[in-house]
Design an enzyme around this catalytic site. Structure first.
Site, PDB file in Angstrom:
ATOM      1  CG  HIS A 107      -0.030   0.290   2.654  1.00 57.26           C
ATOM      2  ND1 HIS A 107      -0.194  -0.562   3.682  1.00 57.26           N
ATOM      3  CD2 HIS A 107      -0.251   1.778   2.999  1.00 57.26           C
ATOM      4  CE1 HIS A 107       0.364   0.501   4.282  1.00 57.26           C
ATOM      5  NE2 HIS A 107       0.084   1.175   4.395  1.00 57.26           N
ATOM      6  CG  ASP A 157       0.197  -3.983   2.297  1.00 60.58           C
ATOM      7  OD1 ASP A 157       0.477  -3.623   1.723  1.00 60.58           O
ATOM      8  OD2 ASP A 157      -0.446  -2.923   3.466  1.00 60.58           O
ATOM      9  N   GLY A 216       2.492   6.183   8.805  1.00 61.93           N
ATOM     10  CA  GLY A 216       3.530   6.154   8.329  1.00 61.93           C
ATOM     11  C   GLY A 216       4.961   4.989   9.065  1.00 61.93           C
ATOM     12  CB  SER A 241       2.547   1.711   6.295  1.00 59.64           C
ATOM     13  OG  SER A 241       1.349   1.919   6.979  1.00 59.64           O
ATOM     14  N   GLY A 242       4.656  -0.702   6.368  1.00 55.73           N
ATOM     15  CA  GLY A 242       5.770  -1.159   5.387  1.00 55.73           C
ATOM     16  C   GLY A 242       6.841  -1.322   6.359  1.00 55.73           C
TER      17      GLY A 242
HETATM   18  C1  4AZ Z   1      -1.298   3.974   8.350  1.00 48.22           C
HETATM   19  O1  4AZ Z   1      -2.239   4.996   7.889  1.00 48.22           O
HETATM   20  C2  4AZ Z   1      -1.212   2.930   9.904  1.00 48.22           C
HETATM   21  N1  4AZ Z   1      -2.271   1.385  14.022  1.00 48.22           N
HETATM   22  C3  4AZ Z   1      -0.431   1.952  10.205  1.00 48.22           C
HETATM   23  C4  4AZ Z   1      -0.212   1.255  11.382  1.00 48.22           C
HETATM   24  C5  4AZ Z   1      -1.200   1.268  12.206  1.00 48.22           C
HETATM   25  C6  4AZ Z   1      -2.742   2.244  11.603  1.00 48.22           C
HETATM   26  C7  4AZ Z   1      -2.490   2.874  10.383  1.00 48.22           C
HETATM   27  C8  4AZ Z   1      -1.500   0.703  13.179  1.00 48.22           C
HETATM   28  O2  4AZ Z   1       0.074   3.601   7.928  1.00 48.22           O
END
Ligand code: 4AZ
Length: 481
Positions: free
Chosen positions: A290, A335, A429, A431-432
């Protein structure tokens, strides 16, 4: 008024002799007397009493001729020697820095049979056998070096031999820098041989097969650099797992440089940090699919390493992005994505690859795992320049799929981690980025990729991660590892 009586130390009365030079009569003025104690000459003294009438000026008197040049020189020399020896002792035991000494040891274990899985370093079989060998080494050397000289041992290879298993391992010791590698080597050999003869060890080491060679820190690093999931301090000491647990509080904490050496920041040129990623080889990283919804053009992305986004420790451009073909943004399924760097990175204490778990890895619920990233620390907050870490716990898919949690949205390719009461979580932020787990040998595995969640840190809404073990075949099909 009767004279005051004092105590003095005298050898003349004992021997009954009168010394020509140091005799009692000629001596009373030539002796150095401090606190009623005679210092020169200092032979066979015993206390006698004398009166001030008889010896009215005896205290604190010094005859200048007593300090003839030879005596003075001898006295100075003796004092200098004493000071010199004292400094030497202090330097040896206190001031001399301890230094790491590394050795490559190889030997044959004859009471076990080689298993094919020993050839796969991320297999459970390799990890268990290596752990057993490392524990045994630790038992041998900790006992004999009273715990503080032996630091760590690390099995680097297990290979078949006609009558057992050949073991190749690195041994780390700390001795004063004034010590010498060959001398320590002799000590290690002696300790091991004594132990083989006297101790009941779980593994039978063939004594004749035992070889040990000193390694300099560069060679040691090169050997361990070819391994994954190992963290080292700048002085090439293993980074203990406890350093990451001690600093966890109610949320995330700032990480030290080198603490999470596989963590990368994925940045869009001109827009800065977007996502985290994890180094899995010197050219490949794993991240979330994503992260590329906005832009899939490799030339627009850069990857940085180090504990801060700016300035980074290492920077690379991106050559290729491989997004899972079955990634569904509506359901967050699959993902996962791979990033290839245009030029490889040099492994160091700051940049290191994480291990990929075996596809069979099972983490029971409530296992401690760690999530790291440059993401926001409050919902909808800005991303962070300094890397942060948080300890979270795994939650079973059954619990995570409960109606009051994620109501059936968690598939087998997902893994939940956090706390049901909320608070500690990954956020925008992150993420990944990596969710990692240390095994009992303190080797770190990438078990999850930060994927999604409802907001951040809410009760009954833990973080959801891509379950990496489920994608071992997909990764192997793309990059062959
Ligand atoms: C995001 O939007 C995101 N609480 C990453 C992790 C989580 C929620 C949102 C987990 O990148």
């Amino acid at each position: 008024m009767s004279p005051r009586r004092r105590v003095l130390y005298d050898e003349q009365e004992e021997s009954g002799k009168d010394f020509m030079v140091m005799g009692w009569k000629s001596l009373d003025r030539s002796r150095l007397i401090i606190n009623n104690c005679l210092l020169f000459p200092f032979i066979y003294c015993r206390p006698v009493e004398f009166s001030e009438v008889e010896y009215p000026e005896v205290e604190n008197q010094r005859r200048p001729q007593f300090w003839d040049p030879i005596r003075l020189a001898l006295f100075t020399l003796a004092i200098a020697a004493i000071i010199g020896i004292a400094i030497g002792i202090v330097t040896h035991f206190v001031v001399a820095d301890d230094k790491s000494f590394y050795y490559l040891a190889s030997f044959k274990v004859t009471n076990i049979k080689y298993k094919e899985k020993y050839g796969i370093r991320t297999s459970r079989e390799f990890a268990e056998r290596s752990h057993q060998i490392e524990r045994m080494m630790s038992r041998i050397f900790r006992r004999f070096t009273r715990g503080h000289r032996f630091i760590k041992s690390h099995v680097v290879n297990l290979s078949p031999s006609e009558d057992g298993v050949n073991v190749l391992m690195v041994l780390m010791f700390r001795y004063p820098s004034t010590d010498n590698a060959e001398r320590i080597k002799k000590r290690i050999e002696k300790l091991l041989y004594t132990s083989l003869n006297t101790n009941q060890l779980p593994l039978t080491i063939n004594k004749q097969s035992f070889r040990i060679t000193p390694l300099d820190s560069k060679k040691m690093r090169n050997l361990l650099n070819s391994r994954c999931g190992i963290r080292m301090t700048s002085s090439n000491m293993p980074l203990p797992a406890s350093s990451s647990t001690e600093r966890i509080m109610k949320g995330s904490k700032i990480a030290m440089e080198g603490e999470w050496p596989w963590q990368a920041s994925l940045q869009l040129i001109g827009a800065g940090h977007q996502c985290g990623a994890s180094l899995i080889s010197n050219t490949w990283l794993l991240t979330a699919a994503h992260c590329f919804q906005r832009n899939k053009d490799p030339s627009q992305w850069i990857v940085t390493f180090g504990a801060s986004v700016k300035p980074p420790a290492v920077k690379r451009s991106v050559g290729e992005i491989i997004i899972h073909e079955n990634y569904h943004k509506d359901t967050n399924e699959n993902d996962i994505a791979l990033i290839q760097l245009t030029t490889q990175v040099e492994y160091s204490n700051i940049v290191q690859r994480v291990c990929l778990p075996d596809s069979s890895i099972k983490l029971p619920p409530k296992t401690s795992v760690f999530v790291t990233g440059f993401g926001s620390i409050v919902d909808d907050g800005p991303t962070q320049n300094k890397l942060r870490q948080a300890r979270v716990e795994t939650i079973s898919n059954d619990v995570c799929n409960r109606k009051d949690v994620y109501d059936g949205m968690i598939t087998s390719g997902m893994l939940c981690a956090g706390f049901m009461e909320g608070k500690v979580d990954a956020c925008k932020g992150d993420s990944g980025g990596p969710l990692v787990y240390p095994d009992n040998r303190d080797i770190w595995y990438l078990v999850g990729i930060v994927s999604w969640g409802q907001s951040c840190g809410l009760p009954n809404k833990p973080g959801v991660y891509t379950r990496v073990a489920q994608y071992r075949d997909w990764i192997a099909s793309k990059i062959g590892m």
